[in-house]
Design an enzyme around this catalytic site. Sequence first.
Site, PDB file in Angstrom:
ATOM      1  N   GLY A  10       0.818  -1.216   0.000  1.00  0.00           N
ATOM      2  CA  GLY A  10       0.000   0.000   0.000  1.00  0.00           C
ATOM      3  C   GLY A  10       0.849   1.262   0.000  1.00  0.00           C
ATOM      4  O   GLY A  10       1.754   1.401   0.818  1.00  0.00           O
ATOM      5  N   GLY A  12      -0.248   4.461   0.436  1.00  0.00           N
ATOM      6  CA  GLY A  12      -0.909   5.620   1.051  1.00  0.00           C
ATOM      7  C   GLY A  12       0.063   6.318   2.002  1.00  0.00           C
ATOM      8  O   GLY A  12       1.274   6.094   1.946  1.00  0.00           O
ATOM      9  N   PHE A  13      -0.473   7.155   2.874  1.00  0.00           N
ATOM     10  CA  PHE A  13       0.393   7.896   3.792  1.00  0.00           C
ATOM     11  C   PHE A  13       1.218   6.968   4.674  1.00  0.00           C
ATOM     12  O   PHE A  13       2.408   7.187   4.886  1.00  0.00           O
ATOM     13  CB  PHE A  13      -0.439   8.841   4.665  1.00  0.00           C
ATOM     14  CG  PHE A  13      -0.800  10.114   3.964  1.00  0.00           C
ATOM     15  CD1 PHE A  13       0.162  11.076   3.727  1.00  0.00           C
ATOM     16  CD2 PHE A  13      -2.095  10.344   3.533  1.00  0.00           C
ATOM     17  CE1 PHE A  13      -0.157  12.260   3.082  1.00  0.00           C
ATOM     18  CE2 PHE A  13      -2.422  11.521   2.876  1.00  0.00           C
ATOM     19  CZ  PHE A  13      -1.460  12.482   2.656  1.00  0.00           C
ATOM     20  N   GLU A 169     -18.388  18.129   3.202  1.00  0.00           N
ATOM     21  CA  GLU A 169     -17.612  18.806   2.160  1.00  0.00           C
ATOM     22  C   GLU A 169     -18.234  18.600   0.785  1.00  0.00           C
ATOM     23  O   GLU A 169     -18.329  19.526  -0.018  1.00  0.00           O
ATOM     24  CB  GLU A 169     -16.149  18.320   2.200  1.00  0.00           C
ATOM     25  CG  GLU A 169     -15.450  18.847   3.449  1.00  0.00           C
ATOM     26  CD  GLU A 169     -14.006  18.375   3.631  1.00  0.00           C
ATOM     27  OE1 GLU A 169     -13.658  17.312   3.097  1.00  0.00           O
ATOM     28  OE2 GLU A 169     -13.250  19.081   4.318  1.00  0.00           O
ATOM     29  N   ASP A 299      -5.676   3.204   8.062  1.00  0.00           N
ATOM     30  CA  ASP A 299      -7.078   3.063   8.474  1.00  0.00           C
ATOM     31  C   ASP A 299      -7.618   1.650   8.358  1.00  0.00           C
ATOM     32  O   ASP A 299      -8.821   1.452   8.444  1.00  0.00           O
ATOM     33  CB  ASP A 299      -7.989   4.098   7.804  1.00  0.00           C
ATOM     34  CG  ASP A 299      -7.790   4.191   6.302  1.00  0.00           C
ATOM     35  OD1 ASP A 299      -6.966   3.431   5.776  1.00  0.00           O
ATOM     36  OD2 ASP A 299      -8.455   5.025   5.671  1.00  0.00           O
TER      37      ASP A 299
END
Lengths: 412, 412
Positions: A10, A12-13, A169, A299
């Site tokens: 992964g 991601g961050f 949002e 997450d």
Amino acid sequence: MKQQRVLILGGGFAGLECAKGFPEERFSVTLVDRWNHHLFQPLLYQVATGGLAMTDIAQPLRSILSDYKNVTTLMDEVQRIDLDARQVHLKEQVLEYDYLVIALGAKTGYFGHNEWAAHTLGLKSLDDAMKIRKQVLLAFEQAECSNDPQTTARLLTMVIVGGGPTGVEMAGSLAELAQQVLKEDFRRIDPCQAKIHLIEAGPKLLATFPGGLPDYASKHLEYLGVTVHLNTSVKEVGAGYVITGDQRIETDTVIWAAGVEASGITRTLAGIPLDRAGRIQVQPDLSLPGHPEVFAAGDLVALTDAKGVRVPGVSPAAIQMGRFIARTILNEGMSVPRSSFTYLDKGTMATIGRSAAVVSFAGMHLRGMLAWLMWLFVHLLFLMGMRNRAIVFLHWVWSYITWQRGARIIQP
Amino acid sequence: MKQQRVLILGGGFAGLECAKGFPEERFSVTLVDRWNHHLFQPLLYQVATGGLAMTDIAQPLRSILSDYKNVTTLMDEVQRIDLDARQVHLKEQVLEYDYLVIALGAKTGYFGHNEWAAHTLGLKSLDDAMKIRKQVLLAFEQAECSNDPQTTARLLTMVIVGGGPTGVEMAGSLAELAQQVLKEDFRRIDPCQAKIHLIEAGPKLLATFPGGLPDYASKHLEYLGVTVHLNTSVKEVGAGYVITGDQRIETDTVIWAAGVEASGITRTLAGIPLDRAGRIQVQPDLSLPGHPEVFAAGDLVALTDAKGVRVPGVSPAAIQMGRFIARTILNEGMSVPRSSFTYLDKGTMATIGRSAAVVSFAGMHLRGMLAWLMWLFVHLLFLMGMRNRAIVFLHWVWSYITWQRGARIIQP
């Protein structure tokens, strides 16, 4: 000295921060992602509503890691993790590891109603954002072509489910699209007649925000023309409609921002405890029970940290976990006992519309213009790549001055 | 006074310029396009090679026409034109007209070998550009994952057919991608080993350019690492290969820039003379023979103008035709005889790579850095929208300084 093989799943961050943490001499790192890019998810809703180009919030992973010569980036898909054999089966190859970091993220969750997925649009990937943009812009185009008032009304009704930051949002951005951006561009329909519904099961929007911020968010969205439904559960979603407690809403556009669950791969890990959303219940050091050589981050992790704080699924937490795991692995040879992860809460923020946001930060509660400017600044700061920052900034300044959006293109 | 109904098919340069030419009181204009955007085709190759985002060179038609309150924009597809009934059948509706302007443009042409379309990628639409970008970037990603040298070699071989401006620009841009942009980003393969072939059937590249410019283009492409094959015809294109006169090239990536033909709709016009590429042989006033109320404009027109010049399929010609038709229709009530269209040649240019281009303009032949700067300036000038200009300029400056590209994202 033999190099240790670190395999990170992964980009991601969490995965990216972890990959950057290893010295060249001692570690050979492989990062696997099914896309070639790192995605800045917090701005995904702006891609979905025509404000930014998809390339503005995505960076090629291998270009981010270009200077890390011990990191190999592979675009491939994880099929199966064999914890006992210490192997990961990808579509194209099988990789072995000394240390494994699972950071595959989360996907849209439907609380057991997976049949709703076919009639709704999630917002977790670039693909999702492009689908929403296409659907929303096409709805206005089709309404302009339609001669049937009922069809027009259905096309111009859009429903967002979930009153967290993503839902808020999206709702604000869609309302401004209809009310401001598009208002001069149609001849047969009035885009301002579009109805935007935001549906939240709980008693308030932005439930994790303190003080008067949730109430401010509701009021400001109503001011923008959004119909906010609180204490309202979705009973059914089908082709062309949503049914809530007391209402049937005719719509072709349902955006699902109500829940996430962990990447499906977690459910294939034999003997590893998960929570209801499929998140891995890791040890205090973020390793998997019984597998000190395997870590999880981001997450797809369920953890209450050493200070008793439930770690939220946000990017600062992912970054902190990625760095923590790299440090833990680095220290392995040094006979220090592993430490426990603690989450440093840097506050939380959401934008509601032009010149309006809510920020909770170091005990302060901010709203309105100042909060909005803080939101802009923080998001530019965390966006990767100076070029992307410059271009997103230019888009924002332009939009602020002209009320226009730069990416209102229906992609082929 | 009754408004005259002008129906314009196609939102390219010709259609758009025409649509802007009518006063509100006397004309009601409808512009139909199957997409919601106007596309700046001259920069399409930069989208295809990861330099620009697709939204940077596309503008929503209805936002360009926002201030023209007598113009209605419809996103719909033309199915059939009934010249006798003065009706156009769209997918969603039937429209009637007093004046019709057919400006539906051209598509990739295969000189009767339509079976090659399945194995090649054209470059006429945003969709085409996104497909090429995906194919090219995926080829490098797959090569990095592959363990078979033969597969790697095939993945890293790319063929461009056609040595006109599009082929030359693509070849230069692909060579720089492999040689410069990607060179530090891979660990298992060396992107510089990629082979780029440019195949041209005639004796020189850029055949329409004067003097030593074609030769300069060949030499500069060879310098960038492109293998230029002149006097070489494609005999066959299949899954995984191209066969030319003397050679079989193993490749998954064949970009077809060898020919265009008119939009398929022209072949459905009963009794209207076409050339071999399906282009409409219009009258000197750009009207259709026997139908003074129907005009054609842009690159689906075959015309030798009043001065004996064969009008080329380029955007300045399309703009001039669009304006000419609007003026002709405006003058209809005034009992002036219709004039004949004459093409004003503003010169021609093509970029070959960083700091290198060829320009033929007002009798001058320019090459190298100065030509390249002229190319940049002219393309920024013709790009629509100040925001797009600013963003493209920023992308270019950034790329020039860093040798990077801002849109290397494999879209989902």
